[in-house]
Write a protein that holds these residues in place. Sequence first.
Motif, PDB file in Angstrom:
ATOM      1  N   TYR A 133      47.893 -54.987 -28.253  1.00 44.88           N
ATOM      2  CA  TYR A 133      47.028 -55.728 -29.238  1.00 44.88           C
ATOM      3  C   TYR A 133      46.611 -57.098 -28.711  1.00 44.88           C
ATOM      4  O   TYR A 133      46.372 -57.926 -29.516  1.00 44.88           O
ATOM      5  CB  TYR A 133      46.940 -55.285 -30.692  1.00 44.88           C
ATOM      6  N   ASP A 134      47.257 -57.522 -27.378  1.00 44.66           N
ATOM      7  CA  ASP A 134      46.574 -58.630 -26.790  1.00 44.66           C
ATOM      8  C   ASP A 134      45.377 -58.427 -25.672  1.00 44.66           C
ATOM      9  O   ASP A 134      45.318 -57.316 -25.389  1.00 44.66           O
ATOM     10  CB  ASP A 134      47.608 -59.237 -26.091  1.00 44.66           C
ATOM     11  N   ALA A 179      39.291 -59.119 -32.331  1.00 45.00           N
ATOM     12  CA  ALA A 179      39.322 -57.815 -32.972  1.00 45.00           C
ATOM     13  C   ALA A 179      37.908 -57.135 -33.108  1.00 45.00           C
ATOM     14  O   ALA A 179      38.029 -55.825 -32.712  1.00 45.00           O
ATOM     15  CB  ALA A 179      39.814 -58.080 -34.284  1.00 45.00           C
ATOM     16  N   ARG A 211      43.768 -58.451 -32.733  1.00 40.22           N
ATOM     17  CA  ARG A 211      44.152 -58.173 -34.174  1.00 40.22           C
ATOM     18  C   ARG A 211      43.110 -58.940 -35.109  1.00 40.22           C
ATOM     19  O   ARG A 211      43.211 -58.665 -36.364  1.00 40.22           O
ATOM     20  CB  ARG A 211      45.630 -58.393 -34.416  1.00 40.22           C
ATOM     21  N   GLU A 212      42.619 -60.043 -34.773  1.00 37.22           N
ATOM     22  CA  GLU A 212      41.564 -60.830 -35.644  1.00 37.22           C
ATOM     23  C   GLU A 212      40.507 -61.410 -34.751  1.00 37.22           C
ATOM     24  O   GLU A 212      40.620 -61.631 -33.696  1.00 37.22           O
ATOM     25  CB  GLU A 212      42.637 -61.927 -36.288  1.00 37.22           C
ATOM     26  N   GLY A 213      39.377 -61.891 -35.663  1.00 43.79           N
ATOM     27  CA  GLY A 213      38.582 -62.651 -35.001  1.00 43.79           C
ATOM     28  C   GLY A 213      37.667 -62.082 -34.167  1.00 43.79           C
ATOM     29  O   GLY A 213      37.567 -60.706 -34.066  1.00 43.79           O
ATOM     30  N   HIS A 272      33.963 -68.996 -28.447  1.00 42.22           N
ATOM     31  CA  HIS A 272      35.206 -69.210 -29.262  1.00 42.22           C
ATOM     32  C   HIS A 272      36.462 -69.844 -28.475  1.00 42.22           C
ATOM     33  O   HIS A 272      36.973 -70.768 -28.893  1.00 42.22           O
ATOM     34  CB  HIS A 272      35.550 -67.851 -29.864  1.00 42.22           C
ATOM     35  N   SER A 308      44.235 -62.797 -29.211  1.00 43.00           N
ATOM     36  CA  SER A 308      44.889 -61.662 -30.081  1.00 43.00           C
ATOM     37  C   SER A 308      43.871 -60.573 -30.492  1.00 43.00           C
ATOM     38  O   SER A 308      42.654 -61.228 -30.654  1.00 43.00           O
ATOM     39  CB  SER A 308      45.508 -62.013 -31.430  1.00 43.00           C
ATOM     40  N   GLN A 335      37.821 -53.421 -30.987  1.00 41.75           N
ATOM     41  CA  GLN A 335      37.191 -52.336 -31.604  1.00 41.75           C
ATOM     42  C   GLN A 335      35.906 -51.594 -31.132  1.00 41.75           C
ATOM     43  O   GLN A 335      35.928 -50.367 -31.052  1.00 41.75           O
ATOM     44  CB  GLN A 335      36.458 -52.785 -33.233  1.00 41.75           C
TER      45      GLN A 335
END
Length: 324
Positions: free
Chosen positions: A105-106, A160, A155-157, A198, A153, A164
Amino acid sequence: MLDEMVFRSEDVSAADRFDYWSELLGRTHAPMELRSDHADDFRASQRVLDLGAVTVWSATFQPLVFRRTPKLIRQSDPEAYHLSLVVRGSGSGVWRHRETEYKPYDLFINSSSLPNDVYSAGDSVQTVALEVPKALLPLPRDIAGRIVGAPVSAREGMGALLAQFLTQLIADPAAYEPSDRPRLATVVTPLVAALFAHLLEAGDCLPPETHQRALTLRIQAFIREHLHDPHLTPSTIAAVHHISTSYLHRLFQDEDATVAAWIRRLRLEAARRDLADPALRTIPIHAIAARWGFPRAADFSRAHRAAYGTTPKDHRHQALHHGE
């Protein structure tokens, strides 16, 4: 469902599997030198979804080393950014300017134009990858180097959000029709642009021109996401991003059009795709125009004729008749 190309190593004799895999990656990504301790009986599978300019693919394979050399780049460079979500396994990427390790999940970001070595590890490696032409996300070479290899990552931001989208698309391509390909491409491109923006904005020590390019990417992603809004104008865009309208126009000086012209071009391109879509042949032209930010049918017809030399009605007729 979306057209997909599927490769399974079991469909090829053991002696040919590794060479075939190398050839396949050369077609779906870029020519590379591959090394693996499992080359004698290499096990891998890959599914490739063609979204037009953008390509999404998933792969499961035994550990190996990918090498993109200056010689290979000179021979063939598709001029694309490569983003890969690590689902299983681990690895690292080595460039002249950076070395980065990856775990599940990188997000791994690479460029077809930069020499690199990518090492994968684990009993079995699984990734979901995305190829985006650089022309859709124009960045100066020195700024692109700040993005390639940057640790991200999923997993967030923003990471993610992109992960998804990719995992949902690759998990159920049957949920989409071939006519959805350009729409899916127009969804994922702003996500990548926003992620790049970002990353560029994350460092306070970046030079002003880098922050300026990041802001431009973020604004372009915003425009793509709000093309349907008839009130999307330079003044409203500037207000949302807390800048003056004059500064917004300066940001677009290096683009191939003014802000208003850039918006109009994207709207016309989206409307033309819908007009040529057999699944939307019963939707009135004025409804498609309104969907893409042209509330007045006459304005849409005039802009379409000025840009393409034909009316929306004639374009639809020619596109649908040609497809029969």
